[in-house]
Write a protein that holds these residues in place. Structure first.
Motif, PDB file in Angstrom:
ATOM      1  N   HIS A 113     -34.141   5.227  12.748  1.00  0.00           N
ATOM      2  CA  HIS A 113     -33.739   4.949  11.375  1.00  0.00           C
ATOM      3  C   HIS A 113     -32.744   5.996  10.885  1.00  0.00           C
ATOM      4  O   HIS A 113     -31.761   5.682  10.223  1.00  0.00           O
ATOM      5  N   LEU A 114     -33.005   7.266  11.235  1.00  0.00           N
ATOM      6  CA  LEU A 114     -32.135   8.350  10.780  1.00  0.00           C
ATOM      7  C   LEU A 114     -30.740   8.228  11.395  1.00  0.00           C
ATOM      8  O   LEU A 114     -29.736   8.435  10.739  1.00  0.00           O
ATOM      9  N   VAL A 115     -30.705   7.879  12.686  1.00  0.00           N
ATOM     10  CA  VAL A 115     -29.418   7.826  13.378  1.00  0.00           C
ATOM     11  C   VAL A 115     -28.641   6.580  12.980  1.00  0.00           C
ATOM     12  O   VAL A 115     -27.439   6.630  12.760  1.00  0.00           O
TER      13      VAL A 115
ATOM     14  N   GLU B 238     -23.791   8.449  21.788  1.00  0.00           N
ATOM     15  CA  GLU B 238     -24.151   7.056  21.532  1.00  0.00           C
ATOM     16  C   GLU B 238     -25.467   6.943  20.756  1.00  0.00           C
ATOM     17  O   GLU B 238     -25.635   6.054  19.946  1.00  0.00           O
ATOM     18  N   ASP B 239     -26.390   7.860  21.029  1.00  0.00           N
ATOM     19  CA  ASP B 239     -27.717   7.715  20.428  1.00  0.00           C
ATOM     20  C   ASP B 239     -28.117   8.936  19.599  1.00  0.00           C
ATOM     21  O   ASP B 239     -29.278   9.119  19.294  1.00  0.00           O
TER      22      ASP B 239
ATOM     23  N   MET C  94     -34.945   8.248  19.586  1.00  0.00           N
ATOM     24  CA  MET C  94     -35.815   8.078  20.731  1.00  0.00           C
ATOM     25  C   MET C  94     -36.219   6.609  20.819  1.00  0.00           C
ATOM     26  O   MET C  94     -36.402   5.965  19.787  1.00  0.00           O
ATOM     27  N   PRO C  95     -36.384   6.091  22.048  1.00  0.00           N
ATOM     28  CA  PRO C  95     -36.704   4.664  22.191  1.00  0.00           C
ATOM     29  C   PRO C  95     -37.948   4.261  21.391  1.00  0.00           C
ATOM     30  O   PRO C  95     -37.986   3.217  20.775  1.00  0.00           O
TER      31      PRO C  95
END
Lengths: 357, 407
Positions: A117-119, A51-52, A109-110
């Protein structure tokens, strides 16, 4: 090599025609990847892993070397709001001499604005800046006969690069992977790791979902991996985990067989002698010892120092040396030419120095 | 006239000057905060346009024996060189784009397509001219060491030749600028450190040989590939493009500080000058000119000279919007804000050049009020003799030049 020699000769000749610019400054107008001035890459695709977390596949431009060692990281610079921001991420793809792309796997990361931005925000086709692979957290060639991988969360990425390399080369030795993740869903590469473990007799996988079962107590290693003391060990994960592992191995007197990935400076070179650092433009001064980097010193003195990765790969922190000598902590090399551009995060003063900031 | 105390001249109180300083600081902070993707896109677009024009111009010159190709090639190359010098080179070297964190568009690495080495330019321009703007005896840009531009500067019979020197300066501007940081006056007085001089001359020699090699040897020879008859026309086209750039940049720069209304200052003003008073001196010593967007791009936004001098390291594409605010502040504090059409501004500068070729008694001042000051000598102090630099004018560094701490 002859081709490369000819190319570099052509470039030198070309530079006489493009001075004061470089031929690459013009060639990159045709294709943004046709320049080796600052290494570039084009985002080919962003593949969701969990998911992240996502794997970002990058096609590097001119000047890239594909022969990274499994486990190394690369720097990636992304222009957000007009400004380049740099981070370093482990390469998750195995090295290939004839490769066309590299892959990094990133967890959003939170608080990590760039990782988010990358993900989530990178369109395929985006041009990013790259820094060549670096890092000592690598798979030796040939690999040791018995290995232990202690992995926490997104620490799987350099380990994945090693496992894929062992798989591809068909040289999987006796490897135990202990992989902790908060939940099953957040476990990056869970299917691939399981599939590898199924396929290779030598690969044993222990998975731990820490939300349900709690964190790994290193005392339990004796029962999980009874022969851990005989194994060369690679540990990658959150800082508290690495601290615990380091302490555990040290108390067993085994720090020689432990490899950690901390994303901090590998201080192989000698420290400097210290001295007074003078910051020319702001007029600030500070006296520091030979273990304090120029960057840390500037921050202590209240100078608005630029910084990025803080481990010497992204060059964001580079400043011009006006006078004096600094030593590179990684290599021990000294810079003492005026107008040398020095990476402040990995250099320490050798005597008094002046920097242009 | 030359002003020895900006506060006295403007009749502002300490509080008012401080307040003006705070308002300008606030404007600066606002623009710094709002720099973003659109600004980055602007400079990248200008660079792409400039490089494409340069390539197109040079390719066209492969047919330069044919007149229309010669004209088109020289024109494109000339425009490219003007953009490269003014909107790109000058502004990048001020550090206007350093915030992007891009080593390829950064004041510390930029080198420009003109005879002067970037390192020397960053010293003579960013530091000396921008910090000591229009202070007689400090700022060599006041007449570039060869023209008498203020009535306080001592007249010498050699000044009779000013109309000729001026024409030569315009045509050979890049070569004049190349010698700018050598400080010819110090060399003449044998006060220049020979080591520094040798280093500067080495840099200039290397730069000039590369520039001349490109424009007048290698490219012309390459165009022989499409016929030997192209070689000479390519050389003349390159001369024309460089000449156009020289004359244009000369004219724009002379409109910055020499039209009527842009004031000079004496050394006394520098004593205990606060940041707010520095702002004030920049406003009083600079002059804008009016024009369309294209004119401003082609002049590196130096039509907003006042804004550029207040905020030398803020992105040039923002000067237009800042000028509205600066003008409001000038009105609020009852300060002059000198501007006018380009031809008038240059006309006034030219008139001053011609007038001051004669001794003062033959001409009258064109400034509003005349307050003649004692005469000021030629040349400029060495770095060791002047106050340390402020950080907002853009960086420079050189070990060969002595550097003092900043007050």
């Amino acid at each position: 090599m002859a081709v490369i020699d000819r190319l570099s000769w052509a470039r030198t000749a070309g530079a006489r025609l493009t001075t004061p610019l470089h031929p690459d400054d013009y060639l990159s107008l045709v294709n943004p990847l046709w320049t080796a001035r600052e290494l570039r890459g084009r985002i080919e695709r962003v593949v969701p892993e969990t998911e992240d977390a996502a794997t970002v596949v990058i096609r590097p431009g001119w000047g890239w070397r594909y022969d990274h060692k499994p486990g190394q990281y690369v720097g990636i610079g992304v222009q957000v709001g007009g400004k380049f921001h740099w981070r370093s991420y482990s390469v998750s793809s195995p090295p290939k001499r004839d490769g066309r792309t590299i892959a990094i796997t990133v967890r959003a990361m939170p608080e990590g604005f760039l990782s988010q931005h990358l993900v989530g925000g990178l369109e395929p086709g985006t041009i990013v800046r790259l820094a060549l692979p670096a890092g000592e957290f690598v798979l030796p060639d040939p690999p040791p006969a018995r290995m232990l991988m202690l992995v926490g969360g997104s620490g799987i990425t350099p380990v994945m690069s090693m496992l894929r390399t062992l798989d591809r080369r068909g040289t999987m030795p006796d490897v135990v992977v202990h992989y902790s993740s908060t939940t099953e869903e957040r476990m990056i590469f869970r299917d691939e790791v399981r599939e590898l473990a199924d396929r290779h007799e030598g690969l044993t996988l222990h998975r731990l979902h820490t939300d349900d079962d709690g964190m790994l107590d290193l005392a339990d290693l004796d029962s999980i991996v009874p022969d851990w003391r005989e194994r060369e060990t690679w540990a990658c994960g959150p800082a508290p985990m690495l601290d615990a592992v380091e302490g555990h191995w040290e108390s067993a007197g085994l720090e020689e067989s432990l490899h950690l990935e901390r994303f901090t400076v590998q201080r192989d070179g000698d420290g400097g002698e210290g001295g007074t650092l003078h910051f020319q433009n702001s007029g600030k001064e500070i006296e520091v010892d030979g273990a304090t980097t120029v960057l840390e010193a500037g921050e202590q003195a209240g100078v608005g120092m630029p910084y990025g990765c803080r481990v010497g790969i992204c060059h964001t922190c580079t400043l011009t040396l006006v006078s004096g000598t600094v030593r590179d902590l990684r290599t021990g090399d000294e810079h003492d030419d005026s107008n040398d551009r020095v990476q402040t995060c990995v250099t320490v003063p050798v005597g008094d120095c002046t920097l242009a900031i | 006239m030359a002003i020895s105390d900006v506060q006295e001249y403007t009749h502002l109180t300490d509080e008012e000057i401080d307040q003006l300083g705070r308002e300008l600081d606030a404007l600066r902070a606002e623009v710094e905060e709002s720099r973003g993707a659109a600004d980055a896109a602007y400079i990248n677009r200008i660079i792409t346009i400039q490089r494409s024009l340069a390539v197109a111009g040079r390719v066209t010159l492969f047919a330069s024996r044919w007149k229309p190709a010669w004209v088109a090639g020289a024109a494109m190359l000339g425009v490219a060189k003007i953009l490269e010098n003014m909107e790109i080179g000058h502004n990048v070297m001020h550090g206007q784009w350093d915030w992007m964190n891009d080593p390829e568009i950064h004041s510390s690495t930029w080198e420009w397509d003109t005879a002067q080495p970037a390192e020397q330019w960053k010293h003579s321009h960013n530091y000396i001219h921008h910090q000591f703007t229009n202070v007689l005896g400090h700022d060599n840009d006041v007449g570039y060491g060869i023209l008498r531009m203020a009535r306080e500067q001592k007249w010498h019979p050699a000044n009779l030749g000013q109309p000729v020197y001026n024409a030569l300066l315009a045509t050979l501007f890049q070569w004049g600028v190349a010698l700018h940081d050598l400080d010819l006056e110090a060399i003449r007085k044998r006060e220049k450190d020979p080591k520094v001089l040798a280093k500067q001359l080495r840099q200039i020699k290397r730069k000039i040989s590369r520039q001349i090699g490109k424009d007048y040897v290698f490219f012309p020879l390459l165009t022989a590939a499409t016929g030997p008859a192209n070689v000479v026309p390519t050389i003349t086209a390159n001369v024309t493009a460089n000449l156009a750039r020289n004359v244009w940049s000369y004219m724009i720069i002379f409109c910055g500080h020499f039209p009527d209304g842009a004031l000079h200052f004496t050394e006394e003003e520098l004593e205990d000058e606060t940041r707010a008073e520095w702002y004030l001196r920049q406003m009083l010593g600079s002059a804008n000119f009016e024009g369309g967007r294209l004119l401003h791009v082609m002049s590196g936004q130096l039509g907003y000279q006042i804004e550029h001098h207040l905020f030398p390291d803020l992105p040039s594409n923002r000067y237009a919007e800042m000028s509205v605010r600066v003008r409001e502040l000038a009105a609020k504090y009852d300060l002059p804000y000198t501007t006018g059409p380009l031809h008038r501004q240059y006309g006034q500068a030219l008139r001053t050049i011609l007038k001051l070729s004669l001794p003062n008694r033959f001409t009258s001042s064109d400034q509003h009020s005349v307050e003649e000051h004692r005469e000021v000598g030629r040349g400029r102090p060495s770095d060791a003799e002047r106050p340390g630099r402020s950080s907002q004018t853009g960086g420079w560094s050189s070990r060969g030049t002595s550097v003092r701490g900043t007050a």
